[in-house]
Design a protein around this motif. Structure first.
Motif, PDB file in Angstrom:
ATOM      1  N   GLY A 105       0.822  -1.210   0.131  1.00 40.82           N
ATOM      2  CA  GLY A 105       0.001   0.133   0.116  1.00 40.82           C
ATOM      3  C   GLY A 105       0.944   1.181  -0.087  1.00 40.82           C
ATOM      4  N   PHE A 106       1.843   1.158   0.752  1.00 39.85           N
ATOM      5  CA  PHE A 106       2.835   2.562   0.867  1.00 39.85           C
ATOM      6  C   PHE A 106       3.555   2.561  -0.474  1.00 39.85           C
ATOM      7  N   VAL A 107       4.154   1.401  -0.928  1.00 36.62           N
ATOM      8  CA  VAL A 107       4.806   1.459  -2.295  1.00 36.62           C
ATOM      9  C   VAL A 107       3.994   2.182  -3.604  1.00 36.62           C
ATOM     10  N   LEU A 108       2.682   1.758  -3.573  1.00 35.77           N
ATOM     11  CA  LEU A 108       1.707   1.971  -4.524  1.00 35.77           C
ATOM     12  C   LEU A 108       1.454   3.439  -4.329  1.00 35.77           C
ATOM     13  N   ALA A 109       1.318   3.947  -3.097  1.00 33.14           N
ATOM     14  CA  ALA A 109       0.651   5.428  -2.683  1.00 33.14           C
ATOM     15  C   ALA A 109       1.852   6.172  -2.861  1.00 33.14           C
ATOM     16  N   ALA A 110       2.980   6.009  -2.496  1.00 30.01           N
ATOM     17  CA  ALA A 110       4.296   7.067  -2.832  1.00 30.01           C
ATOM     18  C   ALA A 110       4.690   6.887  -4.290  1.00 30.01           C
ATOM     19  N   ALA A 111       4.476   5.789  -4.854  1.00 32.39           N
ATOM     20  CA  ALA A 111       4.758   5.818  -6.424  1.00 32.39           C
ATOM     21  C   ALA A 111       3.725   6.677  -6.888  1.00 32.39           C
ATOM     22  N   GLY A 112       2.591   6.312  -6.578  1.00 38.90           N
ATOM     23  CA  GLY A 112       1.474   7.387  -7.060  1.00 38.90           C
ATOM     24  C   GLY A 112       1.579   8.848  -6.881  1.00 38.90           C
ATOM     25  N   CYS A 113       2.215   9.139  -5.992  1.00 31.71           N
ATOM     26  CA  CYS A 113       2.493  10.466  -5.406  1.00 31.71           C
ATOM     27  C   CYS A 113       3.786  10.959  -6.767  1.00 31.71           C
ATOM     28  N   ALA A 114       4.527  10.209  -6.846  1.00 30.68           N
ATOM     29  CA  ALA A 114       5.582  10.599  -7.655  1.00 30.68           C
ATOM     30  C   ALA A 114       5.267  10.639  -9.081  1.00 30.68           C
ATOM     31  N   VAL A 115       4.448   9.257  -9.411  1.00 30.04           N
ATOM     32  CA  VAL A 115       3.777   9.476 -10.932  1.00 30.04           C
ATOM     33  C   VAL A 115       2.778  10.546 -10.881  1.00 30.04           C
ATOM     34  N   GLY A 116       2.861  11.175 -12.097  1.00 30.06           N
ATOM     35  CA  GLY A 116       1.948  12.154 -12.481  1.00 30.06           C
ATOM     36  C   GLY A 116       2.277  12.995 -13.911  1.00 30.06           C
ATOM     37  N   VAL A 117       1.878  14.068 -14.095  1.00 30.25           N
ATOM     38  CA  VAL A 117       1.945  14.674 -15.444  1.00 30.25           C
ATOM     39  C   VAL A 117       3.686  14.527 -15.782  1.00 30.25           C
ATOM     40  N   GLY A 118       4.482  14.857 -14.919  1.00 33.11           N
ATOM     41  CA  GLY A 118       6.033  14.767 -14.888  1.00 33.11           C
ATOM     42  C   GLY A 118       6.435  13.597 -15.660  1.00 33.11           C
ATOM     43  N   ASN A 119       5.685  12.338 -15.561  1.00 33.62           N
ATOM     44  CA  ASN A 119       6.134  11.184 -15.806  1.00 33.62           C
ATOM     45  C   ASN A 119       5.455  10.874 -17.339  1.00 33.62           C
ATOM     46  N   ILE A 120       4.130  10.891 -17.137  1.00 35.27           N
ATOM     47  CA  ILE A 120       3.397  10.860 -18.492  1.00 35.27           C
ATOM     48  C   ILE A 120       3.336  11.690 -19.624  1.00 35.27           C
ATOM     49  N   TRP A 121       3.490  12.911 -19.165  1.00 39.25           N
ATOM     50  CA  TRP A 121       3.644  14.020 -20.182  1.00 39.25           C
ATOM     51  C   TRP A 121       5.227  14.559 -20.491  1.00 39.25           C
ATOM     52  N   GLY A 122       5.708  14.788 -18.974  1.00 40.25           N
ATOM     53  CA  GLY A 122       6.833  15.482 -19.019  1.00 40.25           C
ATOM     54  C   GLY A 122       8.105  14.859 -19.572  1.00 40.25           C
ATOM     55  N   PHE A 123       8.401  13.505 -18.949  1.00 39.74           N
ATOM     56  CA  PHE A 123       9.301  12.657 -19.535  1.00 39.74           C
ATOM     57  C   PHE A 123       9.389  12.414 -21.043  1.00 39.74           C
TER      58      PHE A 123
END
Length: 450
Positions: free
Chosen positions: A13-31
């Motif tokens: 739960g923590f890993v997915l929540a923390a990864a979800g925190c990091a994952v966002g526009v910066g990963n899907i769009w920016g990278f």
């Protein structure tokens, strides 16, 4: 009413929540846009190296400080201080991170609102409601206001449920769905004409680009923002960790998940650009620079979807729904950061605080919507270009220079008794003391001298 702190119920739960925190526009769009603008495979190679050279050690530092303090970023930073001066400095850095993440949320909710409207547009088109569909994709005050409010409300409702029943529950549902959508979308894109040229550009490095200083600087910045460093969100999530959990191991898992999402996004977006080129859509100018990179997902990709016949409805809906998921997993962490602070300072009931903080943040977003031309870019620049790297530099200095090494070891050993003999402990303390401040300092210097 006394405030009772929540806690993640499982490591997953923590890993997915923390990864979800990091994952966002910066990963899907920016990278992907950064990769396309900076030599494709060369950028990917440098990014993958830097995510573990800078991103992972910094993530460990933020999570450790949060878990040690068991509180919001201000109190957590103060908890590792070793003098009255560093105690005050920690308070400034902690409050600064809370203000930064609040500012990021204000513009992030506007962009995320666009994702919702673009997700709904193909549904309205299929229902033969073309006028309403055009409104959903046109840049108008009414559209921006409605969907900024909608996304803000959605975030509030998740955060209101708390750590276990809200953030963790939704992260464990949304993150696997995000991976599934990315994989299916990327596989579909590979079947289109021109995709193989994009895949080659993305995966095969042009080593001549490695000497470009802009590539290193952009990869360093992307690495930094990809893991939400310097925003206080990871520190708050760290404060909800069990003392028996191994922070270095969990941080490695979060880094791998986050990097996996960014890599998959590149497998989707970069080939999609070349598919669009094969369909006659202009992607690069005569100098090889990406055309309209900042608005790529709202201009170039919709133009590509229009060339796909009846499949455009499904592809467009799936792509923008994917972005909504990525945006939501980040926004709930952003809102949780000021919520945790207000809860612990005021001792008010959490539900009341969530509504109070959430409505305040959404109101600020609406002010930006009404003054878009003058405020939108300004808020992005202040929060991400200037403030966030500076806060992260403060975290580096606290983790490496202020926090006493024996106390750091004692904190880590609670989750891993044998870590003192590990390679990690032989490298990380020295690394976070010297190397990380230099790399983050370079970002700060570049931001303030640009």
């Amino acid at each position: 009413m006394a405030h009772s702190r929540g806690q993640f119920s499982s490591r997953l739960g923590f890993v997915l929540a923390a990864a979800g925190c990091a994952v966002g526009v910066g990963n899907i769009w920016g990278f992907p846009t950064q990769a396309a603008s900076n030599g494709g495979g060369a950028f990917l190679l440098v990014y993958l190296a830097l995510i573990f050279i800078l991103g992972y050690p910094m993530l460990v530092a933020e999570l450790l400080i949060g878990r040690a303090g068991q509180a919001n970023p201000m109190k957590s930073m103060q908890s590792v201080a070793n003098s009255p001066f560093t105690h005050h400095l920690g308070a400034i850095a902690g409050i600064g991170s809370i203000l930064v993440v609040t500012l990021i949320f204000t513009f992030y909710s506007i962009i995320s609102g666009w994702f919702i409207s673009f997700t709904l547009a193909p549904v309205f088109s299929l229902a033969d409601l073309s006028e309403q569909s055009r409104w959903l994709t046109d840049f108008s005050l009414s559209r921006n206001l409605v969907f900024t409010l909608a996304f803000g409300l959605l975030t509030i409702l998740v955060v209101k449920k708390g750590i276990k029943d809200g953030i963790e529950k939704w992260a464990t549902r949304l993150m696997p769905l995000l991976f599934l959508l990315l994989i299916v979308s990327a596989l579909y894109m590979m079947t289109q004409e021109g995709a193989m040229a994009g895949l080659k550009a993305y995966l095969i490095p042009d080593f001549s680009h490695l000497l470009n200083p802009d590539l290193l600087a952009n990869a360093l910045g992307q690495t930094f923002f990809s893991l939400s460093l310097g925003s206080g969100a990871m520190m708050v999530y760290g404060s909800y960790l069990n003392k028996q959990d191994s922070v270095p191991k969990l941080a490695a898992q979060v880094t791998l998940v986050d990097t996996g999402v960014a890599f998959l996004a590149g497998l989707l977006i970069v080939p999609a650009m070349y598919v669009a080129m094969a369909q006659g859509v202009e992607i690069f100018n005569e100098h090889g620079q990406l055309v309209d990179g900042d608005n790529l997902v709202f201009t170039v990709l919709p133009a590509l979807f229009e060339t796909m016949g009846s499949a455009k409805y499904v592809v467009s809906f799936g792509f923008f729904f994917l972005l909504v998921i990525a945006a939501l997993t980040s926004s709930i962490a952003m809102l949780e950061t000021p919520v945790a602070f207000v809860c612990e300072v005021t001792r008010l009931d959490r539900n009341k605080v969530v509504w109070l903080v959430g409505i305040t943040c959404v109101a600020l977003s609406c002010i930006i919507v009404f003054n878009f031309a003058s405020l939108f870019g300004l808020v992005i620049t202040i929060s991400t270009q200037y403030a966030q790297p500076l806060i992260s530099l403060m975290v580096c200095l606290f983790a490496g220079w202020v926090w006493q090494r024996n106390k750091v070891l004692a904190e880590i050993k609670q989750g891993d008794e044998d870590i003192e003999q590990s390679l990690f402990w032989k490298i990380w303390p020295v690394y976070v003391k010297y190397v990380c401040p230099l790399l983050v300092g370079f970002l700060v210097f570049r931001a303030y001298t640009a």
